[in-house]
Write an enzyme that holds these catalytic residues in place. Structure first.
Site, mmCIF file in Angstrom:
data_model
loop_
_atom_site.group_PDB
_atom_site.id
_atom_site.type_symbol
_atom_site.label_atom_id
_atom_site.label_comp_id
_atom_site.label_asym_id
_atom_site.label_seq_id
_atom_site.Cartn_x
_atom_site.Cartn_y
_atom_site.Cartn_z
ATOM 1 N N ALA A 148 12.803 -2.292 -18.575
ATOM 2 C CA ALA A 148 11.968 -2.998 -19.564
ATOM 3 C C ALA A 148 12.825 -3.274 -20.797
ATOM 4 C CB ALA A 148 10.712 -2.199 -19.901
ATOM 5 N N GLN A 203 11.282 13.521 -16.631
ATOM 6 C CA GLN A 203 11.171 13.622 -18.082
ATOM 7 C C GLN A 203 9.796 13.215 -18.603
ATOM 8 O OE1 GLN A 203 14.481 10.779 -18.418
ATOM 9 N NE2 GLN A 203 13.374 9.839 -20.096
ATOM 10 N N LYS A 231 17.814 5.441 -32.009
ATOM 11 C CA LYS A 231 16.342 5.454 -32.035
ATOM 12 C C LYS A 231 15.820 6.775 -31.475
ATOM 13 C CE LYS A 231 12.156 3.649 -30.485
ATOM 14 N NZ LYS A 231 12.034 4.137 -29.111
ATOM 15 N N SER A 271 11.075 -1.023 -28.755
ATOM 16 C CA SER A 271 10.813 -0.007 -27.733
ATOM 17 C C SER A 271 10.120 -0.672 -26.558
ATOM 18 C CB SER A 271 9.894 1.082 -28.309
ATOM 19 O OG SER A 271 9.373 1.872 -27.261
ATOM 20 N N HIS A 278 18.363 -2.321 -26.227
ATOM 21 C CA HIS A 278 19.257 -2.048 -25.100
ATOM 22 C C HIS A 278 20.464 -2.984 -25.137
ATOM 23 C CE1 HIS A 278 15.219 -0.781 -23.401
ATOM 24 N NE2 HIS A 278 15.925 0.302 -23.173
ATOM 25 N N ARG A 313 7.879 0.557 -24.957
ATOM 26 C CA ARG A 313 6.450 0.880 -25.088
ATOM 27 C C ARG A 313 5.713 -0.099 -26.009
ATOM 28 N NH1 ARG A 313 8.424 6.304 -24.361
ATOM 29 N NH2 ARG A 313 7.264 7.300 -22.671
HETATM 30 P P1 AMP Z 1 15.109 3.809 -22.681
HETATM 31 O O1 AMP Z 1 15.169 2.687 -21.702
HETATM 32 O O2 AMP Z 1 13.919 3.769 -23.583
HETATM 33 O O3 AMP Z 1 15.360 5.148 -22.047
HETATM 34 O O4 AMP Z 1 16.336 3.562 -23.642
HETATM 35 C C1 AMP Z 1 17.644 3.470 -23.133
HETATM 36 C C2 AMP Z 1 18.599 3.599 -24.280
HETATM 37 O O5 AMP Z 1 18.373 2.540 -25.201
HETATM 38 C C3 AMP Z 1 18.407 4.911 -25.047
HETATM 39 O O6 AMP Z 1 19.678 5.434 -25.379
HETATM 40 C C4 AMP Z 1 17.653 4.478 -26.255
HETATM 41 O O7 AMP Z 1 17.877 5.297 -27.374
HETATM 42 C C5 AMP Z 1 18.213 3.090 -26.487
HETATM 43 N N1 AMP Z 1 17.278 2.306 -27.296
HETATM 44 C C6 AMP Z 1 15.967 2.080 -27.033
HETATM 45 N N2 AMP Z 1 15.419 1.372 -28.036
HETATM 46 C C7 AMP Z 1 16.393 1.150 -28.946
HETATM 47 C C8 AMP Z 1 16.431 0.480 -30.214
HETATM 48 N N3 AMP Z 1 15.356 -0.096 -30.746
HETATM 49 N N4 AMP Z 1 17.608 0.470 -30.872
HETATM 50 C C9 AMP Z 1 18.713 1.063 -30.339
HETATM 51 N N5 AMP Z 1 18.731 1.697 -29.160
HETATM 52 C C10 AMP Z 1 17.586 1.750 -28.475
#
Ligand code: AMP
Length: 275
Positions: free
Chosen positions: A28, A57, A149, A185, A33, A187
């Site tokens: 997503a 998790q 984040k 995010s 990312h 979410r």
């Molecule tokens: P996730 O897919 O939510 O597990 O995020 C994957 C990676 O992207 C993780 O290291 C998060 O911290 C990073 N990430 C998610 N949202 C952001 C954001 N708004 N700014 C910077 N990094 C992000």
């Protein structure tokens, strides 16, 4: 760009004579990312991104609505990763990652994983540390990229590689925000327009805390009273140990989590010494 779904194929596809960057994600994908991919692309010869919504998790090891409702869109993700210049996308199934079911051996994160986010999400960081360790073993990257984040995640992963002597450099990447200030995010997709508006109080309060126009008690009160919002936690902590800090003369991180409707949102801001 090559899409790989099995560990065997991944092992065979990774050349050992190139510098390797790994960006683990749950898909997503959004501009947050993309910013990780961009830095990783600049710093490595081979860029591997993973997409895996890790049940370990989530609450009840994935037997929960948050896991089931987690947004998934592989086609859109592949498009973004292609644009970012990713070489290999590793997107395994749950049974590929955990062929014997829930693993017997986990990586435990102790007190560091039990506070803040971990207090509301028991086992979350053990699940993160376990899957990230598996990804490190599978990809053997020189550098791995994580978003600031998830500040607690960065601190826990740094501790993981230090404590287990994993030979990888952890790179933290600044938070990417929408024009309204909300931290990007996956979410956020689940927020209605009104909920998104309500969620903005989180970044507003953190910014006021950074500017020292309010103190931590006022900040908590503002979040607790905000329309459509339930405050989970707001703390000022040491960015490395995550221990609470009262003395704001040293670098500190304000970290917070709120619920907006059923959606849990987190954010943080660095509070630097402003004389
Ligand atoms: P996730 O897919 O939510 O597990 O995020 C994957 C990676 O992207 C993780 O290291 C998060 O911290 C990073 N990430 C998610 N949202 C952001 C954001 N708004 N700014 C910077 N990094 C992000």
């Amino acid at each position: 760009m090559r899409l790989i779904t099995t560990k065997k194929e991944l092992f065979d596809a990774i050349p050992r004579d190139l510098s390797i960057g790994l960006v683990p994600t749950m898909g997503a994908l959004h501009s947050g990312h993309a910013s990780l991919m961009k830095l990783a692309r600049q710093e490595n010869e081979l860029l591997v991104a993973s997409i895996f919504v890790n049940p370990l998790q989530f609450e009840a090891l994935g037997d929960c609505d948050d896991y089931r409702n987690y947004p998934r869109d592989l086609d859109a993700d592949l498009k973004l990763l292609e644009e970012c210049g990713v070489d290999i996308v590793f997107a395994p199934s749950v049974s590929e990652m955990y062929p014997t079911g829930i693993p017997l051996v986990w990586v435990r994160t102790g007190v560091m994983g039990e506070k803040l986010e971990g207090a509301s999400r028991p086992g979350h960081f053990d699940g993160v540390a376990t899957v990230v360790s598996k990804l490190f073993n599978l990809v053997r990257p020189d550098r791995a990229y994580f978003g600031q984040k998830d500040a607690q995640q960065v601190a826990v992963i740094r501790r993981l590689v230090a404590d287990l002597d994993i030979p990888v450099e952890i790179r933290a990447v600044p938070i990417i925000r929408g024009t309204d200030g909300l931290a990007e995010s996956s979410r956020n997709q689940r927020l209605s327009p009104e909920e998104r508006k309500n969620a903005l109080v989180l970044s507003h309060v953190l910014n006021k805390l950074k500017a020292r126009t309010i103190d931590i008690a006022d900040a908590r009160a503002e979040l607790a009273q905000a329309a459509g919002v339930k405050l989970d936690h707001l703390e000022v902590v040491d960015p490395t140990t995550l221990e609470p800090l009262n003395d704001l003369s040293q670098p500190a991180l304000a970290v917070a989590a709120i619920y907006v409707g059923p959606v849990r949102l987190i954010d943080n801001i660095e509070i630097t010494n402003q004389q």
